[in-house]
Design an enzyme around this catalytic site. Structure first.
Site, short mmCIF file in Angstrom:
data_model
loop_
_atom_site.label_atom_id
_atom_site.label_comp_id
_atom_site.label_asym_id
_atom_site.label_seq_id
_atom_site.Cartn_x
_atom_site.Cartn_y
_atom_site.Cartn_z
N ASP A 1 66.50 17.45 -108.44
CA ASP A 1 65.77 18.09 -109.31
C ASP A 1 66.63 18.37 -110.45
O ASP A 1 66.42 18.76 -111.53
CB ASP A 1 64.81 19.30 -108.87
CG ASP A 1 63.21 18.86 -109.01
OD1 ASP A 1 62.92 17.80 -109.14
OD2 ASP A 1 62.79 19.91 -108.33
N ASP B 1 64.32 20.52 -96.26
CA ASP B 1 65.21 21.16 -97.45
C ASP B 1 66.48 20.67 -97.38
O ASP B 1 66.81 20.31 -96.06
CB ASP B 1 65.15 22.75 -96.98
CG ASP B 1 63.66 23.42 -97.39
OD1 ASP B 1 62.87 22.67 -97.99
OD2 ASP B 1 63.43 24.56 -97.04
N ASP C 1 53.73 24.93 -99.15
CA ASP C 1 53.66 24.73 -97.98
C ASP C 1 52.37 25.43 -97.38
O ASP C 1 51.76 24.68 -96.67
CB ASP C 1 55.19 24.93 -97.20
CG ASP C 1 55.44 26.26 -97.35
OD1 ASP C 1 54.92 27.05 -98.34
OD2 ASP C 1 56.36 26.62 -96.74
N LYS D 1 74.39 26.18 -106.04
CA LYS D 1 73.90 26.90 -105.25
C LYS D 1 73.69 26.23 -103.71
O LYS D 1 73.76 26.78 -102.67
CB LYS D 1 72.39 27.45 -105.34
CG LYS D 1 72.40 28.47 -106.68
CD LYS D 1 71.21 29.42 -106.26
CE LYS D 1 71.01 29.92 -107.63
NZ LYS D 1 69.91 29.90 -108.53
N GLU D 2 73.50 25.07 -103.97
CA GLU D 2 73.38 24.02 -102.82
C GLU D 2 74.63 22.80 -102.76
O GLU D 2 74.20 22.00 -103.35
CB GLU D 2 71.84 23.41 -102.67
CG GLU D 2 70.86 24.60 -102.97
CD GLU D 2 69.54 23.54 -103.31
OE1 GLU D 2 68.62 24.14 -103.00
OE2 GLU D 2 69.30 22.73 -103.93
O1 LIG Z 1 62.31 23.26 -108.28
C1 LIG Z 1 62.61 23.09 -107.18
C2 LIG Z 1 62.74 24.26 -106.28
C3 LIG Z 1 63.29 23.96 -104.93
N1 LIG Z 1 63.71 22.89 -104.63
C4 LIG Z 1 64.02 22.71 -103.21
O2 LIG Z 1 63.11 23.29 -102.33
C5 LIG Z 1 63.85 23.73 -101.11
C6 LIG Z 1 63.32 25.13 -100.75
O3 LIG Z 1 63.77 25.88 -101.84
P1 LIG Z 1 64.56 27.21 -101.55
O4 LIG Z 1 64.79 27.91 -102.75
O5 LIG Z 1 65.62 27.07 -100.47
O6 LIG Z 1 63.32 28.19 -101.06
P2 LIG Z 1 63.19 28.75 -99.38
O7 LIG Z 1 62.64 30.31 -99.68
O8 LIG Z 1 64.43 28.84 -98.78
O9 LIG Z 1 62.23 27.97 -98.81
C7 LIG Z 1 61.29 28.33 -97.96
O10 LIG Z 1 60.33 28.50 -98.77
C8 LIG Z 1 59.66 27.48 -99.30
C9 LIG Z 1 58.23 27.85 -100.01
O11 LIG Z 1 58.45 28.91 -100.96
C10 LIG Z 1 59.57 26.09 -98.46
O12 LIG Z 1 59.06 25.14 -99.42
C11 LIG Z 1 60.86 25.87 -97.72
O13 LIG Z 1 60.70 24.57 -97.20
C12 LIG Z 1 61.10 27.12 -97.05
O14 LIG Z 1 62.49 26.85 -96.11
C13 LIG Z 1 65.25 23.47 -101.28
O15 LIG Z 1 65.86 22.42 -100.34
C14 LIG Z 1 65.19 23.39 -102.82
O16 LIG Z 1 66.34 22.62 -103.35
C15 LIG Z 1 63.33 21.63 -105.28
O17 LIG Z 1 63.59 20.72 -104.93
N2 LIG Z 1 62.82 21.88 -106.63
MN LIG Z 2 66.23 27.70 -98.46
#
Ligand SMILES: O=c1ccn([C@@H]2O[C@H](COP(=O)(O)OP(=O)(O)O[C@H]3O[C@H](CO)[C@@H](O)[C@H](O)[C@H]3O)[C@@H](O)[C@H]2O)c(=O)[nH]1
Ligand SMILES: [Mn+2]
Length: 588
Positions: free
Chosen positions: A143, A301, A456, A113-114
């Site tokens: 992770d 992120d 956050d 996905k990333e």
């Molecule tokens: O088990 C996990 C799940 C996510 N991530 C990382 O966390 C970041 C954010 O995750 P993402 O799935 O992209 O969530 P978003 O909804 O896009 O993120 C928003 O919402 C999150 C809160 O839910 C915040 O932490 C993020 O900074 C904010 O950009 C990414 O870099 C992921 O790789 C991890 O490292 N471990």
């Molecule tokens: Mn994101």
């Protein structure tokens, strides 16, 4: 530093304040009339000849929805009470050797996905920040425990030895190579017209293509089951590696100063909850204590690269201000997105949040922690500077059993860097194990908190409750650019996660309206309440408005007062007359 020129200034938006407050006054008068109208209907004497009962329920539901939305609106006014903007003067910062060190934490989890190339672009853009390289340490938390990501890190490190000197020499503004080489980037960089620049640009571009190709090739190979290692994203041991030079390119790039680059994959077992990103950030926090222990941390992120190299110095304009030294927890930059259409009508860019709400909160106790793009003071996550007075037993109860970690909490601790790698790595493996947090306060009071999936929001809320402040820095050029959600499925999953995280907080003992006002400014807690309650209040009231008025219309049940009834009457009479050709006779 007291007498010297300020590092930043704050401008109170007086015109916006005047407009917002006048609007709030007029709107409240309107609401008062509405409430009067509804209550006077509900309490009026029922005429036995009219069918009052079928009217009562829709009126009550609509009234309840209107009250709910009015409440949300009222609470929302806290965001509009005192908006401010800030200007920074990075050129007034002390010399480079007096700047504090920064650890950059980048989180990734799934190479499907990333995409690894995208993640490595974020890593490279962070390594290329305009900051003394010996004071910058970039950590990537993986992770997924994926060998593809580890390989990507090694390749990124080798490529950085070419990329960083190029960025520094020509003072590039865009330091994510993908964005730089894509047509989007049209910066006016130093010397960008010269033939020497063009040759060098082309040479680095070729290396960048090789870098991408190597990632693609390894990806193809590792997906082949023959090379599978049995490691899965949910079940793998910890792996921590300080990335070092193994390339043959040493001759030309040997003198290049590169920030330390560290790969961290924490241990994950299906039997232990890993607490998503908050869990990953807490591991990074502990591991980095052993390696660099920088007083400031930038969290990113993996899909949000540094679009401008100056953000670190800008953030330091606040952190190094003597007035803020003991009170400022974090400097938040807005999230901006590079992949969203200019005609975005659903506000996937979250403009309302990052251009209106956070400026409003900045005029109170500060913007909310927004997951990515913030520079946070390490001690604010470890209970502040008061830990100096706490005895060892209690510290171990809070921070876990590692003596090395406890030592690092004291400012004087000099962490070990590369030379004595073995001792260090053993300790870091303990700190990255999935059992280390058992019976400690990690995630409950220390580090990023686990009570809500919206780590956050909740961590920021707790920091503000403890009396910390935050500031918002929103320069013209976006400092960080990320990918927003662009399809319905992702959007719904994200919206669901955010809403459930907020609802978790509003129905816990941390409800901002109860927990907040005694611990932080009342207006700031209203801001937190507005966000916490908005999923519930919108959900209930919009369902009512989406059904009841329509049903009432079909059943001829009046819900709203008739505006200007005489004018309407005349209008309909006019139409009626004209239809019958009597216009001149009646109204001429
Ligand atoms: O088990 C996990 C799940 C996510 N991530 C990382 O966390 C970041 C954010 O995750 P993402 O799935 O992209 O969530 P978003 O909804 O896009 O993120 C928003 O919402 C999150 C809160 O839910 C915040 O932490 C993020 O900074 C904010 O950009 C990414 O870099 C992921 O790789 C991890 O490292 N471990
Ligand atoms: Mn994101």
């Amino acid at each position: 530093m007291e007498d010297s020129l300020p590092l930043h200034v704050c401008h109170v938006q007086t015109l916006s304040i005047f407009i917002n407050r006048s609007h709030a006054l007029l709107h409240s008068i309107g609401l008062a009339f509405l409430v009067y109208y509804r209550t006077s209907f509900l309490f009026q004497d029922q005429d036995p000849n009219t069918k009052a009962t079928p009217l009562f329920l829709p009126w009550l539901l609509v009234f309840a929805s209107e009250l709910l939305l009015s409440f949300t609106w009222l609470v929302d006014q806290a965001f509009r009470w005192r908006p401010v903007t800030r200007t920074v003067f990075p050129e007034r910062l002390p010399e480079d050797d007096k700047l504090p060190a920064i650890d950059v934490f980048i989180c990734t989890t799934d190479p499907d996905k990333e995409p690894t190339v995208e993640v490595m672009n974020t890593v490279l853009s962070a390594m290329a920040l305009d900051y003394p390289p010996e004071k910058l340490h970039v950590y990537l938390s993986d992770d997924g425990g994926s060998p593809i990501t580890l390989h990507g890190m090694k390749e990124a490190w080798s490529f950085a030895r070419w990329w960083l000197p190029f960025c520094r020499k020509y003072r590039l503004k865009t330091r994510s190579p993908e964005a730089y080489y894509s047509a989007v980037s049209k910066d006016d960089d130093e010397g960008s017209g010269s033939s020497e620049f063009m040759i060098e640009r082309q040479k680095i571009k070729e290396r960048y293509e090789m870098f991408k190709e190597s990632i693609r090739e390894v990806r193809g190979r590792l997906l082949d089951p023959v090379h599978g290692s049995g490691i899965t994203a949910r079940d793998h041991p910890s792996l921590i590696e300080v990335i070092q030079d193994k390339s043959n390119d040493r001759v030309q790039v040997d003198q290049v100063k590169t920030p330390l680059l560290i790969y961290v994959s924490r241990e994950k077992r299906p039997s232990h909850s890993h607490h998503f990103k908050a869990g990953a950030l807490n591991v990074l926090q502990r591991v980095s204590c052993m390696i660099s222990n920088s007083p400031y941390i930038l969290v990113l992120d993996c899909d949000m690269y540094c679009n401008d190299p100056t953000s670190a110095r800008r953030a330091m304009c606040f952190h190094l201000d003597s007035k803020f030294l003991h009170s400022l927890a974090f400097v938040q930059f807005p999230q901006r997105f590079h992949n969203i259409s200019k005609n975005d009508i659903y506000d996937s860019q979250l403009r309302c949040v990052f251009s209106v709400l956070w400026q409003g909160a900045d005029g109170l106790q500060g913007p909310f922690l927004s997951g990515t793009g913030f520079y946070i003071k390490r001690v604010s996550l470890c209970g502040g500077s008061s830990i100096q007075d706490i005895d060892l037993g209690e510290l171990k109860h809070s921070f876990g059993s590692s003596n090395e970690l406890i030592k690092s909490l004291h400012g004087s601790y000099k962490p070990y860097v590369i030379n004595d790698q073995y001792g260090l790595l053993e300790e870091t493996h303990l700190l990255a194990s999935c059992t280390y947090e058992n019976d400690t306060k990690w995630g409950k009071e220390v580090g990023f908190l686990y009570n809500s999936v919206l780590e956050d929001y909740f961590t920021g809320f707790t920091l503000h409750c403890k009396g910390w402040i935050s500031v918002y820095c929103d320069p013209l050029r976006p400092q960080f650019l990320g990918s927003g959600t662009t399809n319905l499925n992702d959007f719904l999953i994200q919206g669901m996660r955010w809403s459930s995280g907020l609802v978790e907080v509003s129905f816990s003992k941390f409800c901002p309206l109860i927990y907040g006002p005694t611990r932080m400014s009342i207006f700031e807690s209203l801001c937190y309440a507005q966000l916490a309650f908005h999923p519930i209040s919108y959900f209930l009231s919009l369902w009512c408005f989406a059904t009841i008025p329509q049903l009432c219309l079909l059943n001829d049940i009046p819900l709203y007062p008739k505006p200007f009834p005489n004018i309407y009457k005349r209008f309909f009479q006019l139409e009626d007359h004209s239809k019958h050709g009597e216009m001149n006779k009646g109204y001429g």
